[in-house]
Design an enzyme around this catalytic site. Structure first.
Site, PDB file in Angstrom:
ATOM      1  CE1 TYR A 159      -3.539  -2.605   0.663  1.00 36.24           C
ATOM      2  CE2 TYR A 159      -4.640  -0.546   1.188  1.00 36.24           C
ATOM      3  CZ  TYR A 159      -4.711  -1.874   0.873  1.00 36.24           C
ATOM      4  OH  TYR A 159      -5.930  -2.485   0.759  1.00 36.24           O
ATOM      5  CE  LYS A 207       1.890 -17.712  -2.608  1.00 32.26           C
ATOM      6  NZ  LYS A 207       1.138 -18.970  -2.741  1.00 32.26           N
ATOM      7  CG  ASP A 239      -1.883 -20.193  -1.424  1.00 29.46           C
ATOM      8  OD1 ASP A 239      -1.472 -20.294  -0.262  1.00 29.46           O
ATOM      9  OD2 ASP A 239      -1.305 -20.716  -2.402  1.00 29.46           O
ATOM     10  CG  ASP A 263      -8.221  -4.583   1.642  1.00 26.34           C
ATOM     11  OD1 ASP A 263      -9.156  -4.082   2.296  1.00 26.34           O
ATOM     12  OD2 ASP A 263      -8.154  -4.548   0.393  1.00 26.34           O
ATOM     13  CG  ASP A 267     -13.704  -6.883   1.985  1.00 25.93           C
ATOM     14  OD1 ASP A 267     -13.485  -6.207   3.010  1.00 25.93           O
ATOM     15  OD2 ASP A 267     -14.074  -6.378   0.906  1.00 25.93           O
TER      16      ASP A 267
END
Ligand code: IPM
Ligand code: MG
Length: 379
Positions: A159, A207, A239, A263, A267
């Site tokens: 970001y 990851k 993942d 983020d 959701d």
């Protein structure tokens, strides 16, 4: 912020009278509708529990661009630095989706505010209200009892990393993911401290099989874990985590992850709670906290009095406990929401085909029901 302890009546009940300055940033889309409800709840708490909250307002996002040309006007930043806490709504406007190359964008305002205020930790609690089990697409027997607290790193990673630019006449784009050990360590410490007071487990998501930043993340979190022998640490790759999170949500207590993964995963986790309209968040890290729903500005339903204000109300509850240390008041707000839900009242996003039409409420009406329950609880 000042506090005054005194003995209430003759009952030896210690009451803390508090004066606090709160900045309300309504933002875009459904932001003003839901934040108005969150603010009214805070006012009601002040009235019922004898506190003095003073409110200021400021612009951010699209509405700020329209008024000043800047997504984060200087006036907003100054006000934000001089209050005890911030209640924020939502940000974003569809005109930017149609013009992806516009250089000034609403989201920049929120990102800059987070960075300028040093809000490096974003806490996103995911709780399942038993009353809303059927609002989730996940089976009730998988969901019941799930209770997760996300720690999303908020001021680092892809970001904020530079360079971020177009090259090669616009045909190549670059974003940079960058983390320092110190950035990972400070949020990891917060996550472990929280886990100690919960069920004692941290799941760190990265990851690390591909990304260098993730290997640094994993290494640093593992080091921090050594100071918390009573907390169990597990590492998950992002993942497979997306799959496990909805397949076995009860397996998780504290989930710690970097900015972009947090983020996305939160959701996804909104479907555990039933709706984005229910999820609150707290951004902390310096002496002011910012409290906001995790949902966006939902322009498709803005101005229609149908948005769910519960995420804003629960954000107000987090503001009370985390910035003002008003735990009883914070719990009363959650309890009021729970009571309204247990009586079957629903906004559109959490209604099911069996919800009777007289129990389907608009944004304002849901707010009024919550206020009534709050008043009854405080008697
Ligand atoms: C969130 C939002 C923001 C983010 C946007 C509006 C910049 O999606 O708070 O989750 O990506 O952090
Ligand atoms: Mg998001």
């Amino acid at each position: 912020m000042t506090t005054l302890a005194f003995i209430f009546r003759s009952k030896l009940v210690k009451v803390l009278l508090m004066q606090a300055k709160i900045l309300v940033i309504h933002g875009d889309g459904i932001g003003p509708e839901v934040t108005t409800v969150g603010q009214v709840v805070l006012k009601k708490v002040a009235e019922l529990f004898g506190h003095q909250f003073s409110f200021e307002e400021a612009l951010l996002g699209h509405q700020a661009i329209v008024a000043t040309g800047q997504p984060l006007p200087e006036d907003t930043l100054q006000k934000a630095k001089n209050v005890d806490a911030i209640l924020f709504g939502a940000i974003g406007h569809p005109m930017y989706d149609q013009n992806p190359n516009l250089p000034v964008r609403p989201e920049q305002g929120l990102l800059k505010l987070r960075k300028e205020l040093g809000l490096f930790a974003n806490l996103r609690p995911i709780q399942v209200f038993d009353e809303l089990l059927e609002a989730s697409p996940i089976k009730p027997e998988i969901l019941r009892g799930a209770d997760i607290l996300f720690f999303r790193e908020l001021t680092g990673g892809i970001y904020f990393g530079t360079p971020r630019e177009r090259r090669d006449n616009g045909n190549t784009a670059v974003d940079t993911c960058i983390y320092t050990k110190a950035e990972v360590r400070r949020i990891a410490v917060m996550a472990f401290q929280a886990a100690k007071n919960r069920r004692g487990k941290v799941t760190s998501v990265d990851k690390a099989n591909v990304l260098e930043t993730s290997r640094l993340w994993r290494e640093t979190v593992t080091e921090v874990a050594q100071n918390f022998p009573e907390v169990e640490l597990e590492h998950q790759l992002v993942d497979s985590m997306t799959m496990k999170l909805i397949a076995q949500p009860r397996n998780y207590d504290v989930i710690l992850t970097e900015n972009l993964f947090g983020d996305i995963l939160t959701d996804e986790a909104s479907q555990i709670a039933g709706s984005m309209g229910l999820l609150a968040s707290a951004s902390v890290g310096s002496n002011v906290g910012l409290y906001e729903p995790i949902h966006g500005s939902a322009p498709d339903i803005a101005g229609q009095n149908v948005a769910n204000p519960i995420a804003s109300v629960l954000s107000a509850s987090l503001l009370l406990s985390m910035s003002l240390n008003l735990k009883t008041e914070s719990e009363a707000v959650v309890q009021a929401v729970r009571l309204v839900l247990s009586e079957g009242y629903r906004t559109k996003d959490i209604a099911t085909p069996t919800t009777p039409s007289d129990k389907l409420l608009g944004t304002r009406e849901m707010g009024e029901k919550i206020l009534q329950k709050l008043a009854a609880l405080a008697v």
